[in-house]
Design an enzyme around this catalytic site. Structure first.
Site, PDB file in Angstrom:
ATOM      1  N   ASP A   5     -13.383  -5.363  -2.127  1.00 50.63           N
ATOM      2  CA  ASP A   5     -14.541  -6.431  -1.702  1.00 50.63           C
ATOM      3  C   ASP A   5     -15.722  -5.675  -1.125  1.00 50.63           C
ATOM      4  O   ASP A   5     -15.673  -4.861  -0.754  1.00 50.63           O
ATOM      5  CB  ASP A   5     -14.030  -7.618  -0.916  1.00 50.63           C
TER       6      ASP A   5
ATOM      7  N   GLU B 146       0.691  -1.423  -0.145  1.00 52.41           N
ATOM      8  CA  GLU B 146      -0.164   0.204  -0.030  1.00 52.41           C
ATOM      9  C   GLU B 146       0.949   1.198  -0.137  1.00 52.41           C
ATOM     10  O   GLU B 146       0.358   2.313  -0.398  1.00 52.41           O
ATOM     11  CB  GLU B 146      -1.041  -0.069   1.105  1.00 52.41           C
TER      12      GLU B 146
END
Length: 227
Positions: A193, A11
């Protein structure tokens, strides 16, 4: 000084590569990279997963580096379509339940609302950076808790209770630290998700793409930001 934190190496790794005159310092298990990105003083770290890890990293960025701006970037579950970048205008800890004190779900003792505000100017600037990357960001609540949400009942409850667009495990605790310290805070997450029964499989399918997208937006923001 801008402090940038992500729970996972993927990230923030691309951001550490952008640092000029880079130095590295260890704070226990936390490693912080600092230098300049596009001429701006910046410190970047992988905070690790969970609220305590994020709170510790935010504290180090503020106290050891004098960060006056902290940005949490990365990926998240969400109630919006997968791949959507979500920029927080407010944050909440969905697993806080101080009912004995008469407080509503999410509200922390000493605060007058369950919601912790993100910095308005930072939010607008991150939105502009997302648009410059050809994306349509969603702006709203990011909810955090020490759980990987992967069930329809849990995500439904968090959405109904808090109106959350994204659900992660770090952002709101870092926001709490920044609120206590009087430091500007923003959170940027790309949804991997929908935190439902398929969440784990979907998370790993989109993880690399989502992390890279958040980094691209943040890089665009850094190009135009000022000290």
């Amino acid at each position: 000084m801008t402090g940038i934190m992500g729970a996972l190496d993927r990230e923030v790794a691309a951001l550490t590569e952008l640092l000029e005159n880079k130095t590295v310092a260890d704070y226990g298990r936390l490693k912080v990279y600092s230098g300049k990105i596009f001429g701006k003083n910046t410190a970047v770290c992988v905070c690790g997963v969970g609220k305590v890890a994020a709170a510790y990293a935010a504290t180090v960025l503020i106290t050891a580096y004098g960060a006056d701006t902290v940005i949490n970037t990365g990926v998240a579950g969400g109630t919006v379509p997968r791949g959507t970048p979500v920029i927080a205008d407010k944050l909440v800890q969905h697993d806080v339940r101080a009912y004995a004190d008469g407080l509503p779900a999410g509200q922390i003792e000493g605060f007058d609302s369950p919601y912790l505000p993100a910095d308005v100017k930072l939010c607008k600037e991150l939105c502009a950076a997302a648009v410059a990357c050809g994306l349509e960001p969603a702006v709203g609540t990011i909810a955090s808790g020490d759980q990987f949400i992967c069930g329809k009942e849990d995500v439904g409850r968090i959405k109904r209770t808090f109106g959350a667009l994204a659900i992660d495990m770090e952002s709101a605790s870092a926001a709490q630290v920044c609120a206590l310290a009087g430091v500007r805070f923003a959170a940027l997450r790309t949804v991997t998700d929908n935190a439902d029964d398929d969440a784990i499989e979907d998370y790993y399918e989109l993880l690399n793409f989502a992390a890279a997208q958040s980094v691209s937006i943040l890089t665009e923001y850094l190009k135009g930001s000022r000290e």
